[in-house]
Design a protein around this motif. Sequence first.
Motif, short mmCIF file in Angstrom:
data_model
loop_
_atom_site.label_atom_id
_atom_site.label_comp_id
_atom_site.label_asym_id
_atom_site.label_seq_id
_atom_site.Cartn_x
_atom_site.Cartn_y
_atom_site.Cartn_z
N SER A 1 -32.77 4.98 -17.86
CA SER A 1 -34.16 5.03 -18.35
C SER A 1 -34.78 6.37 -18.01
N VAL A 2 -34.50 6.92 -16.81
CA VAL A 2 -35.04 8.24 -16.45
C VAL A 2 -34.46 9.31 -17.36
N LYS B 1 -36.13 9.39 -20.50
CA LYS B 1 -37.57 9.57 -20.34
C LYS B 1 -38.36 8.29 -20.57
N ARG B 2 -37.72 7.13 -20.28
CA ARG B 2 -38.43 5.84 -20.36
C ARG B 2 -38.84 5.49 -18.92
N PHE B 3 -39.91 6.14 -18.48
CA PHE B 3 -40.27 6.05 -17.06
C PHE B 3 -40.83 4.69 -16.66
N ALA C 1 -37.83 2.62 -16.05
CA ALA C 1 -37.19 3.07 -14.80
C ALA C 1 -37.93 2.53 -13.59
N SER D 1 -45.87 4.08 -17.29
CA SER D 1 -45.21 5.14 -18.06
C SER D 1 -46.06 6.42 -18.14
N ILE E 1 -46.85 8.10 -14.53
CA ILE E 1 -45.65 8.70 -13.96
C ILE E 1 -45.31 9.97 -14.72
N ALA E 2 -45.41 9.91 -16.07
CA ALA E 2 -45.13 11.09 -16.88
C ALA E 2 -46.08 12.24 -16.51
N THR F 1 -45.20 13.45 -12.96
CA THR F 1 -43.89 14.08 -12.84
C THR F 1 -43.80 15.35 -13.63
#
Length: 357
Positions: free
Chosen positions: A307-308, A311-313, A316, A345, A348-349, A352
Amino acid sequence: MKSESEQNFKYHAFISYRHADNKEDGRRWATWLHQALETYQVPDELAGTVNGRGDVIPDRIFPIFRDEEELPADADLAGVITRALDDTNFLIVICSPNAVASTYVAEEIDYFKRLGRSGKIIAAMIAGEPNTSIDKSKLLAGFSAEDECFPRPLQYVYDEDGPTDKLAEPVAANFRIIEDGESKEGWTNPESYRQYLLGQGVLTSVEVKSTVKNYERQQQLMLLKIIAGVIGVALGELTKRDKAYQIALEKEKAKKLRRWLTGVALLSLIAMGSGVFAWQKRNEAERLLLDSRHNFGLVLNERANNSVSDKRFGEAAFYSASLAGLVKPGAIAVQNKLRWQEMLSRPIAALTFPHRR
């Protein structure tokens, strides 16, 4: 009319006694003798054979007549007693000074002798002294007429007209004990006798044990003497056969006990084996559970990494939380997954990858 040897009597024996001799604990003579006779097992080598009287020896001496056991409360005492005596093969008289004072005991002996069965009477002496009322030598020896234990009809020979002047010599079994050189009333229960001796405080515990053991042997021999008379065999023959029979019974009991102990041991082994098996299965189940959890953790870890990478945070975060035990997988997994995607999502995006703002 049938002869004595051809007649089938209802009762093997009739116990004649004074009720005063059946009241004291440890000295319930009629009850003890009744039970001892009816529960005695005649040796197999004798049972079914024909004795010197022409009678077939039974395997058990049952039934025995005793008024407290046989009479209904509203019975015609005289009628029931005489009918029972008519239908009885042997008369056993429990002899004591109490019995001498009983007109009932005297009448029962008299009636039985008039039936022509004087040779089928056994005296069980429990207290007192025989013939002190008629033997002057016994008076000179220090006894009194009050010590007499033989009821008067027992003392004389009977003919077809009744009692004669000739003295009888009945077969007698002596259950009395010797204490301080004198005959005194015996005991039906060895434990009661032991407690009595200990209470006297005269003998040591070792002497008490020896005295009681000797009396037990005397009691057993006298019981066999009565049984020998009832079944019509010599006492010596019965004691020899009885000893061999009792040894055989003890061996059989020991064999049964060994079988029982073997069965218990096998059941114990089976129980232990079942316990070990259950313990092993429990350990195996725990190991499988740990393995399944480990494998499931590997799957969650792999999905979180994928998932990481994609990019499916949100996904993840969900898989990471599941791996940490914060979220329980199961029927609500999809719902949890969607909620975590929605909640995590975008933050976190943003956190990060700040350059994407």
